[in-house]
Design a protein around this motif. Structure first.
Motif, PDB file in Angstrom:
ATOM      1  N   SER A 230       8.430 -24.851  20.816  1.00 21.85           N
ATOM      2  CA  SER A 230       8.128 -24.176  19.457  1.00 21.85           C
ATOM      3  C   SER A 230       8.983 -25.087  18.266  1.00 21.85           C
ATOM      4  O   SER A 230       8.607 -25.315  17.419  1.00 21.85           O
ATOM      5  CB  SER A 230       8.610 -22.775  19.469  1.00 21.85           C
ATOM      6  OG  SER A 230       7.804 -22.007  20.317  1.00 21.85           O
ATOM      7  N   VAL A 238       3.756 -20.108  14.266  1.00 22.13           N
ATOM      8  CA  VAL A 238       4.742 -19.195  13.540  1.00 22.13           C
ATOM      9  C   VAL A 238       4.465 -18.023  13.715  1.00 22.13           C
ATOM     10  O   VAL A 238       5.314 -16.951  13.852  1.00 22.13           O
ATOM     11  CB  VAL A 238       4.820 -19.746  12.286  1.00 22.13           C
ATOM     12  CG1 VAL A 238       6.077 -19.106  11.519  1.00 22.13           C
ATOM     13  CG2 VAL A 238       5.335 -21.201  12.331  1.00 22.13           C
ATOM     14  N   SER A 245       9.887 -19.452  18.135  1.00 20.83           N
ATOM     15  CA  SER A 245       9.056 -19.886  16.941  1.00 20.83           C
ATOM     16  C   SER A 245      10.105 -19.516  15.802  1.00 20.83           C
ATOM     17  O   SER A 245       9.707 -19.951  14.772  1.00 20.83           O
ATOM     18  CB  SER A 245       7.776 -18.932  16.825  1.00 20.83           C
ATOM     19  OG  SER A 245       8.186 -17.317  17.050  1.00 20.83           O
ATOM     20  N   SER A 248      11.927 -22.451  14.950  1.00 18.73           N
ATOM     21  CA  SER A 248      11.177 -23.500  14.324  1.00 18.73           C
ATOM     22  C   SER A 248      11.274 -23.538  13.001  1.00 18.73           C
ATOM     23  O   SER A 248      10.868 -24.663  12.474  1.00 18.73           O
ATOM     24  CB  SER A 248       9.695 -23.360  14.884  1.00 18.73           C
ATOM     25  OG  SER A 248       9.167 -22.217  14.220  1.00 18.73           O
TER      26      SER A 248
END
Length: 294
Positions: A230, A238, A245, A248
């Motif tokens: 991610s 996302v 995520s 990220s």
């Protein structure tokens, strides 16, 4: 009291001495187990803990630091990080346990087949295992995930699961080869027991302790792999909330000095990984101690 039933002599307490109780708990990762149970329970019961909708984008309150309304602040899209932590943790832990289940299943079946099969089949399986072991695990995960395209929770769990079973397979194969000629295994085969019957009732109980700590470490490695994918932008999108995520968005958080967007998800991720590491190491020490006493 009736004199005939009076107890004579030194009355011994059935309770263990306090020092002995402390020795029984010494060296066990109680804090790690407690923290991990609390995190898993919070993620499973996230509907009771979430204060807001984790996917709702409140653009009027984006990049808000932690306060009374948003306990852990908001991200660049205005989503409540406190709710995202518990909701996303369920996704990350689900990927971890799902990948570990796939790895363990493949390793146990192939390892048992290799341990019971003739030498030609054993060489073939172990040769393929050695070739796959020579490929860096993260590289294999990245290549497979890039080939599959857009990530999903089952897809990432599957990719991580089929690329991390080799070491466990060799352990299972070694254990099976040590006990395959035991009298109870031969008797079960003579009575018509099939491969899976022998594996489940006679072989698995002898190597389950050796595989258990590797399965725990597989959960940790899968969570790390999902977070890495991610962070690199080839894992979960996302809009699918997970700890990976959330991390990220680190570049945007650093440029906007929104430290809470990195620190809080990273802290939950690190604490979970440390707890799993401590639990796995404890299981490994128990297995080593058991083998040394044999």
């Amino acid at each position: 009291m009736n004199e005939a039933f009076r107890v004579v002599g030194i009355r011994q307490s059935l309770q263990l001495p306090a020092g002995r109780v402390r020795r029984n708990w010494r060296g066990k990762p109680l804090l790690s187990a407690l923290l991990f149970v609390l995190i898993v329970t919070g993620c499973l019961a996230c509907d009771l803990l979430m204060t807001k909708d984790p996917s709702y984008m409140d653009l009027q309150h984006y990049c808000v630091p932690p306060d009374g309304t948003f306990l852990f602040g908001t991200d660049t899209m205005g989503r409540d990080i406190f709710s995202m932590i518990w909701y996303g943790g369920r996704i990350s832990l689900g990927i971890g346990f799902g990948a570990a289940f796939i790895q363990t299943s493949i390793a146990v079946i192939l390892g048992a087949v290799s341990g019971c099969a003739p030498k030609s089949v054993d060489r073939l399986i172990m040769g393929a295992t050695d070739i796959l072991l020579s490929i860096p695990n993260l590289l294999a995960v990245v290549l497979l995930q890039a080939a599959l395209g857009k990530g999903s929770v089952p897809g990432i769990a599957f990719v991580i699961g089929i690329t991390g079973w080799m070491s466990m397979c060799k352990v299972v194969r070694t254990q099976v080869r040590q006990i395959r000629n035991s009298e109870y295994v031969i008797a079960s085969k003579c009575m018509g027991g099939g491969f899976f019957h022998v594996l489940w009732h006679h072989l698995a109980p002898n190597f389950v302790s050796s595989v258990l700590f590797m399965a725990v470490m597989s959960v940790r490695n899968a969570i790390v792999a999902e977070s890495t994918l991610s962070f690199m932008g080839i894992g979960l999108p996302v809009e699918v909330i997970s700890w990976g995520s959330m991390l990220s968005l680190a570049n945007q958080a650093l440029s906007g000095r929104a430290w809470w967007m990195i620190l809080i998800p990273g802290l939950f991720l690190v604490v979970t990984l440390v707890c799993l590491t401590n639990l796995g190491n404890h299981l490994r020490r128990r297995v080593n101690r058991r083998h040394s006493n044999l």
